[in-house]
Design an enzyme around this catalytic site. Sequence first.
Site, PDB file in Angstrom:
ATOM      1  N   ASP A   1       2.181  -0.479  11.971  1.00 58.54           N
ATOM      2  CA  ASP A   1       2.071  -1.822  12.538  1.00 58.54           C
ATOM      3  C   ASP A   1       3.355  -2.638  12.445  1.00 58.54           C
ATOM      4  OD1 ASP A   1       2.060  -2.071   9.793  1.00 58.54           O
ATOM      5  OD2 ASP A   1       0.419  -3.513   9.711  1.00 58.54           O
TER       6      ASP A   1
ATOM      7  N   ASP B   1      -0.252   2.327   8.610  1.00 65.38           N
ATOM      8  CA  ASP B   1      -0.824   1.561   9.720  1.00 65.38           C
ATOM      9  C   ASP B   1       0.009   1.621  10.997  1.00 65.38           C
ATOM     10  OD1 ASP B   1      -2.777   0.800   7.919  1.00 65.38           O
ATOM     11  OD2 ASP B   1      -1.794  -1.088   7.415  1.00 65.38           O
TER      12      ASP B   1
ATOM     13  N   GLY C   1       0.820  -1.203   0.000  1.00 64.51           N
ATOM     14  CA  GLY C   1       0.000   0.000   0.000  1.00 64.51           C
ATOM     15  C   GLY C   1       0.855   1.255   0.000  1.00 64.51           C
TER      16      GLY C   1
END
Length: 319
Positions: free
Chosen positions: A129, A127, A11
């Site tokens: 993450d 994100d 992404g």
Amino acid sequence: MKKIGVLTSGGDAPGMNAAVRSVVRSAIYRGVEVYGIYHGYKGLITGNIKKLEVSDVGDIVQRGGTILYTARCEEFKTEEGRAIAIEQLKKFGIEGLVVIGGDGSFMGGVKLTQLGFPTIGIPGTIDNDIPGTDFTLGFDTALNTIIDAIDKIRDTATSHERRFIIEVMGRGCGDLAMWSGLADGAESILIPETKEDLNTIVERLNRGIERGKRHNIIIVAEGVGSADEVAKAIKAKTNMDTRVTVLGHVQRGGAPTAFDRVLAARMGNKAVDLLLNGEKGKMIGIQDNKIVAHNILDLLTKKHEFNDELYKLAKVLSI
């Protein structure tokens, strides 16, 4: 090492262009040629590769997205696909690679490193993450995009005395929801790292109504479920009227913040340094405002550390 490559994968995230610029100019400054690989690992297999000069990365530091484009590539997950990729790298004389992306992109880099091709990863994902770094490229920009949207929604929520449920991105990580909820004074924040009981949310809404509060903001991380589902559950328990906003891909776009631009510059420069010093299979991170490097394989066995302190603070302030 005289030639290195750079690609973006997975992404897109604001700051990727700034990182590409840093890699290109840091390498050229050291007398190393840089080759841009377009459309991620797919472009690596097809040979969509072009030498980049200083001017090719001019005026991109302020642009969101990625000038190298990005794409998913199932073929690269096969041994045959990776063999083709290695041949393409050899064809162009590329001796090392910088991969800008998330955990899936890094796994591809690990495979190349295991095949004897040095690869360094830069965490580019909104994100936040990825373990081993306090912040990933694009997180700060996406966070500010969310906050700007919530500010606007709060204006209309106040005017119409309504409850708004806002769904944000993050996959299985609740950082975007938690940070935006804390920064914007959300009454409730639903994230995958914790279990928020619906009855608790309803009690909080009722307490607010009792003291005269007529509007509410509830943030839902996509990893928990859809905002529509939360709205229906609240409606069933309280008969309260709610409005749902799913921010979607607007969170990925826009000019990167100053923080993301500087972070990209630091990470890109460090990636080049590591390659030229013979390092491989490493990921760049920032911890306590210091640029660090970790073994990617070690990181892929861990999870991003959840900041429980911030979550508790958000609950305290939302009484």
